[in-house]
Design a protein around this motif. Structure first.
Motif, PDB file in Angstrom:
ATOM      1  N   GLN A   1      25.973  47.521 -83.601  1.00  0.00           N
ATOM      2  CA  GLN A   1      25.832  47.566 -82.149  1.00  0.00           C
ATOM      3  C   GLN A   1      24.941  48.708 -81.648  1.00  0.00           C
ATOM      4  OE1 GLN A   1      30.346  47.396 -82.028  1.00  0.00           O
ATOM      5  NE2 GLN A   1      29.862  46.287 -80.153  1.00  0.00           N
ATOM      6  N   GLN A   2      24.333  49.429 -82.561  1.00  0.00           N
ATOM      7  CA  GLN A   2      23.577  50.611 -82.153  1.00  0.00           C
ATOM      8  C   GLN A   2      22.367  50.274 -81.284  1.00  0.00           C
ATOM      9  OE1 GLN A   2      24.823  53.763 -82.699  1.00  0.00           O
ATOM     10  NE2 GLN A   2      26.522  52.441 -83.342  1.00  0.00           N
ATOM     11  N   LEU A   3      21.666  49.201 -81.597  1.00  0.00           N
ATOM     12  CA  LEU A   3      20.513  48.830 -80.775  1.00  0.00           C
ATOM     13  C   LEU A   3      20.961  48.425 -79.377  1.00  0.00           C
ATOM     14  CD1 LEU A   3      17.486  48.332 -80.458  1.00  0.00           C
ATOM     15  CD2 LEU A   3      17.866  46.002 -81.320  1.00  0.00           C
ATOM     16  N   ALA A   4      22.010  47.645 -79.275  1.00  0.00           N
ATOM     17  CA  ALA A   4      22.508  47.228 -77.958  1.00  0.00           C
ATOM     18  C   ALA A   4      22.896  48.435 -77.120  1.00  0.00           C
ATOM     19  CB  ALA A   4      23.706  46.290 -78.123  1.00  0.00           C
ATOM     20  N   LEU A   5      23.583  49.392 -77.728  1.00  0.00           N
ATOM     21  CA  LEU A   5      24.003  50.596 -77.007  1.00  0.00           C
ATOM     22  C   LEU A   5      22.801  51.436 -76.573  1.00  0.00           C
ATOM     23  CD1 LEU A   5      26.999  51.563 -79.315  1.00  0.00           C
ATOM     24  CD2 LEU A   5      27.165  50.716 -76.964  1.00  0.00           C
ATOM     25  N   THR A   6      21.760  51.445 -77.394  1.00  0.00           N
ATOM     26  CA  THR A   6      20.559  52.224 -77.082  1.00  0.00           C
ATOM     27  C   THR A   6      19.736  51.562 -75.978  1.00  0.00           C
ATOM     28  OG1 THR A   6      20.476  53.047 -79.360  1.00  0.00           O
ATOM     29  CG2 THR A   6      18.456  53.202 -78.081  1.00  0.00           C
ATOM     30  N   LEU A   7      19.606  50.237 -76.040  1.00  0.00           N
ATOM     31  CA  LEU A   7      18.802  49.533 -75.041  1.00  0.00           C
ATOM     32  C   LEU A   7      19.391  49.637 -73.635  1.00  0.00           C
ATOM     33  CD1 LEU A   7      17.796  46.270 -76.960  1.00  0.00           C
ATOM     34  CD2 LEU A   7      16.297  48.169 -76.305  1.00  0.00           C
ATOM     35  N   GLU A   8      20.693  49.912 -73.542  1.00  0.00           N
ATOM     36  CA  GLU A   8      21.319  50.035 -72.223  1.00  0.00           C
ATOM     37  C   GLU A   8      20.630  51.085 -71.352  1.00  0.00           C
ATOM     38  OE1 GLU A   8      25.440  50.822 -72.829  1.00  0.00           O
ATOM     39  OE2 GLU A   8      25.898  48.765 -73.496  1.00  0.00           O
ATOM     40  N   TYR A   9      19.972  52.050 -71.966  1.00  0.00           N
ATOM     41  CA  TYR A   9      19.318  53.113 -71.209  1.00  0.00           C
ATOM     42  C   TYR A   9      18.008  52.670 -70.559  1.00  0.00           C
ATOM     43  CZ  TYR A   9      22.606  56.468 -73.195  1.00  0.00           C
ATOM     44  OH  TYR A   9      23.759  57.150 -73.531  1.00  0.00           O
ATOM     45  N   VAL A  10      17.401  51.563 -71.030  1.00  0.00           N
ATOM     46  CA  VAL A  10      16.084  51.182 -70.504  1.00  0.00           C
ATOM     47  C   VAL A  10      15.978  49.710 -70.108  1.00  0.00           C
ATOM     48  CG1 VAL A  10      14.826  52.990 -71.731  1.00  0.00           C
ATOM     49  CG2 VAL A  10      15.206  50.777 -72.862  1.00  0.00           C
ATOM     50  N   GLU A  11      16.880  48.866 -70.551  1.00  0.00           N
ATOM     51  CA  GLU A  11      16.666  47.431 -70.439  1.00  0.00           C
ATOM     52  C   GLU A  11      16.631  46.922 -69.003  1.00  0.00           C
ATOM     53  OE1 GLU A  11      21.249  45.851 -71.112  1.00  0.00           O
ATOM     54  OE2 GLU A  11      19.900  45.968 -72.824  1.00  0.00           O
ATOM     55  N   ASP A  12      17.262  47.623 -68.077  1.00  0.00           N
ATOM     56  CA  ASP A  12      17.307  47.130 -66.701  1.00  0.00           C
ATOM     57  C   ASP A  12      15.951  47.154 -66.010  1.00  0.00           C
ATOM     58  OD1 ASP A  12      19.984  46.615 -66.934  1.00  0.00           O
ATOM     59  OD2 ASP A  12      20.637  48.465 -65.949  1.00  0.00           O
ATOM     60  N   ASP A  13      14.955  47.773 -66.625  1.00  0.00           N
ATOM     61  CA  ASP A  13      13.602  47.795 -66.058  1.00  0.00           C
ATOM     62  C   ASP A  13      12.806  46.543 -66.415  1.00  0.00           C
ATOM     63  OD1 ASP A  13      14.031  50.308 -64.953  1.00  0.00           O
ATOM     64  OD2 ASP A  13      13.278  51.352 -66.729  1.00  0.00           O
ATOM     65  N   TYR A  14      13.406  45.628 -67.168  1.00  0.00           N
ATOM     66  CA  TYR A  14      12.639  44.506 -67.713  1.00  0.00           C
ATOM     67  C   TYR A  14      13.285  43.160 -67.414  1.00  0.00           C
ATOM     68  CZ  TYR A  14      10.495  48.361 -70.176  1.00  0.00           C
ATOM     69  OH  TYR A  14       9.867  49.552 -70.451  1.00  0.00           O
ATOM     70  N   ASP A  15      12.421  42.129 -67.407  1.00  0.00           N
ATOM     71  CA  ASP A  15      12.893  40.750 -67.280  1.00  0.00           C
ATOM     72  C   ASP A  15      13.267  40.180 -68.644  1.00  0.00           C
ATOM     73  OD1 ASP A  15      12.228  40.584 -64.422  1.00  0.00           O
ATOM     74  OD2 ASP A  15      10.148  40.634 -65.112  1.00  0.00           O
ATOM     75  N   TYR A  16      12.488  40.581 -69.655  1.00  0.00           N
ATOM     76  CA  TYR A  16      12.722  40.105 -71.020  1.00  0.00           C
ATOM     77  C   TYR A  16      12.644  41.272 -71.995  1.00  0.00           C
ATOM     78  CZ  TYR A  16      12.245  35.084 -69.981  1.00  0.00           C
ATOM     79  OH  TYR A  16      12.435  33.805 -69.518  1.00  0.00           O
ATOM     80  N   VAL A  17      13.488  41.210 -73.032  1.00  0.00           N
ATOM     81  CA  VAL A  17      13.387  42.107 -74.183  1.00  0.00           C
ATOM     82  C   VAL A  17      13.170  41.221 -75.404  1.00  0.00           C
ATOM     83  CG1 VAL A  17      14.535  43.823 -75.629  1.00  0.00           C
ATOM     84  CG2 VAL A  17      14.899  43.838 -73.142  1.00  0.00           C
TER      85      VAL A  17
END
Length: 264
Positions: free
Chosen positions: A111-127
């Motif tokens: 789950q480390q990637l999911a926990l890390t992406l939480e810091y930036v993912e809201d700036d994007y439509d797609y990851v």
């Protein structure tokens, strides 16, 4: 702003053109007006190089390795994101070759990637996550974070075993984490239409994935030229006859994830 749609481009079989598919799908989504974060989770760093960022592969810490292996550095992920003309890039790094055992030691290893992406993912439509060509902790992290997968494959019989291994792995992850990873489509890549085996395999894939979109990408020099020049077909080879395929993938993903085309 809704949560970003996340997609792991995954196949543990090497040589299927996974990175080319991932970059051109991201390019198609960018053409539709979406903000895209591209995550290069492959320790080989092919996507980082193919997006013209080869120099950062050898960059000093912090890197993707650090934010995945050290929970205290997760919030530094925003320092790593680089701007590309079509998408933002979270680049791979040479240190990623040592991340597998580090993730094994983590309390929440998948789950480390999911926990890390939480810091930036809201700036994007797609990851869009470009997975490594092997099953392991990095693949687990990509599939858990996205819970949606797009599968590049070759039109050859070896793909049957590759599908079997991937879906066995996905089934195990679903059970271990209580999630449901969804197949968003299969991209049959590098098709040589002159080979009878290719036509037979395409038919087999379409029958096996009768409820899943299957796209066909022909072998074209334009795909490699675009990557060599650091971008997708949409920027480097706008006259390529394979662009309509990726346009259709982008349109279909918008339908699946209930996104509207955001072109001005």
């Amino acid at each position: 702003m809704p949560e970003p749609a996340k997609l792991a481009v995954s196949n543990q079989k090497g040589g299927v053109g996974k990175t080319a598919v991932a970059i051109n799908v991201a390019g198609a989504l960018n053409q539709r007006g979406h903000d895209v974060l591209f995550v290069d989770l492959d320790p080989q760093g092919n996507a980082t190089e193919n997006l013209g960022m080869r120099s950062v592969y050898d960059k000093d810490p912090p890197s993707l390795f650090d934010v995945l292996s050290d929970p205290n550095q997760r919030d530094r992920i925003s320092e790593l994101v680089l701007e590309h003309q079509e998408m933002d890039l979270l680049p791979s790094n040479i240190d990623m070759t040592a991340v597998e055992p580090e993730l094994t030691l983590s309390r929440r290893s998948g789950q480390q990637l999911a926990l890390t992406l939480e810091y930036v993912e809201d700036d994007y439509d797609y990851v869009i996550i470009d997975c490594p060509p092997f099953l392991g902790n990095l693949m687990d992290n990509a599939l858990y974070a996205a819970q949606n997968t797009l599968i590049p494959a070759l039109a050859e019989t070896t793909s049957k075993r590759a599908f079997e291994l991937l879906f066995d792995h996905i089934d195990a992850l679903n059970k271990d984490y209580g999630i449901q990873i969804r197949e968003c489509g299969v991209v049959v890549n590098r098709i040589d239409v002159r080979k009878r085996q290719a036509q037979e395999m395409i038919t087999w894939i379409e029958d096996a994935f009768d409820d899943t979109p299957v796209w066909k990408v022909r072998e074209r020099a334009s795909l490699q030229r675009a990557l060599t020049n650091g971008a997708s077909l949409f920027v480097e080879e706008p006259d390529s006859d394979q662009i309509p395929v990726f346009e259709d993938i982008g349109k279909n993903l918008d339908r699946q994830f209930l996104r509207r085309e955001a072109k001005p």
